[in-house]
Design a protein around this motif. Structure first.
Motif, PDB file in Angstrom:
ATOM      1  N   ARG A  59      13.958  91.103  88.306  1.00  0.00           N
ATOM      2  CA  ARG A  59      12.546  90.715  88.421  1.00  0.00           C
ATOM      3  C   ARG A  59      12.311  89.249  88.059  1.00  0.00           C
ATOM      4  O   ARG A  59      11.186  88.771  88.091  1.00  0.00           O
ATOM      5  N   GLY A  60      13.382  88.554  87.685  1.00  0.00           N
ATOM      6  CA  GLY A  60      13.265  87.126  87.436  1.00  0.00           C
ATOM      7  C   GLY A  60      12.830  86.733  86.044  1.00  0.00           C
ATOM      8  O   GLY A  60      12.468  85.581  85.804  1.00  0.00           O
ATOM      9  N   TYR A  61      12.898  87.669  85.076  1.00  0.00           N
ATOM     10  CA  TYR A  61      12.458  87.383  83.718  1.00  0.00           C
ATOM     11  C   TYR A  61      13.604  86.987  82.794  1.00  0.00           C
ATOM     12  O   TYR A  61      13.367  86.435  81.731  1.00  0.00           O
ATOM     13  N   LEU A  62      14.820  87.292  83.169  1.00  0.00           N
ATOM     14  CA  LEU A  62      15.972  87.096  82.281  1.00  0.00           C
ATOM     15  C   LEU A  62      17.143  86.582  83.101  1.00  0.00           C
ATOM     16  O   LEU A  62      17.281  86.908  84.281  1.00  0.00           O
ATOM     17  N   ARG A  63      17.978  85.794  82.457  1.00  0.00           N
ATOM     18  CA  ARG A  63      19.245  85.386  83.066  1.00  0.00           C
ATOM     19  C   ARG A  63      20.342  85.569  82.022  1.00  0.00           C
ATOM     20  O   ARG A  63      20.083  85.533  80.813  1.00  0.00           O
TER      21      ARG A  63
END
Length: 161
Positions: free
Chosen positions: A83-87
């Motif tokens: 979802r693009g919140y964490l890498r």
């Protein structure tokens, strides 16, 4: 002053569990990353990372702190990453360590969720307990946590011998 009876001790511990169980859903209301209420682990991960230096922590530590198995945490991290919140970031000094780090979108979501959470904490925790009650509660919780960790560390040390 007399010592608590066994029944009083059992009741006090049960009340703590009931208070946490019944209050937690109230503290997650309206904190929604994708149009539905966020589960406790999502929120816990976002807040812990948001409050950490560089908005990152080793994944193994984060899994332990949010009380998830390594497999359960990996699935959660996969969803947050998707979802693009964490890498994920690899540690250059130790290839065994992988960090979970918030993205810019993750930071924005964590800040939004934190603001709502603080308002709910003020309503459902601070209002009933008051300032002194909140501080006493935090002191008691910290004491129990630290004692439990010390006991667990001692048991691990004894098992290793």
């Amino acid at each position: 002053m007399r010592a608590p009876t066994d029944d009083e001790l059992i009741t006090a511990w049960g009340l703590l569990h009931e208070a946490l169980r019944d209050t937690e859903p109230l503290l997650l209301r309206g904190i929604d990353p994708c149009g539905k209420d966020m589960s406790g682990p999502w929120f816990e991960v976002l807040i812990r990372l948001q409050r950490s230096p560089e908005h990152r922590l080793p994944m193994s530590r984060l899994a332990r702190e949010v009380s998830l198995s390594s497999g359960g945490f990996t699935k959660l991290a996969d969803r947050l990453e998707h979802r693009g919140y964490l890498r994920r970031e690899h540690c250059p000094e130790d290839r065994r360590v992988t960090y979970a780090a918030l993205t810019d979108d993750g930071i924005a979501l964590a800040e939004q969720a934190r603001a709502k959470h603080v308002a709910l904490l003020r309503e459902h925790v601070l209002a009933p307990l008051g300032d002194d009650g909140l501080r006493a509660f935090a002191d008691a919780a910290r004491l129990l946590r630290d004692e439990a960790r010390a006991s667990a560390d001692a048991e691990r040390g004894a098992a290793a011998r």
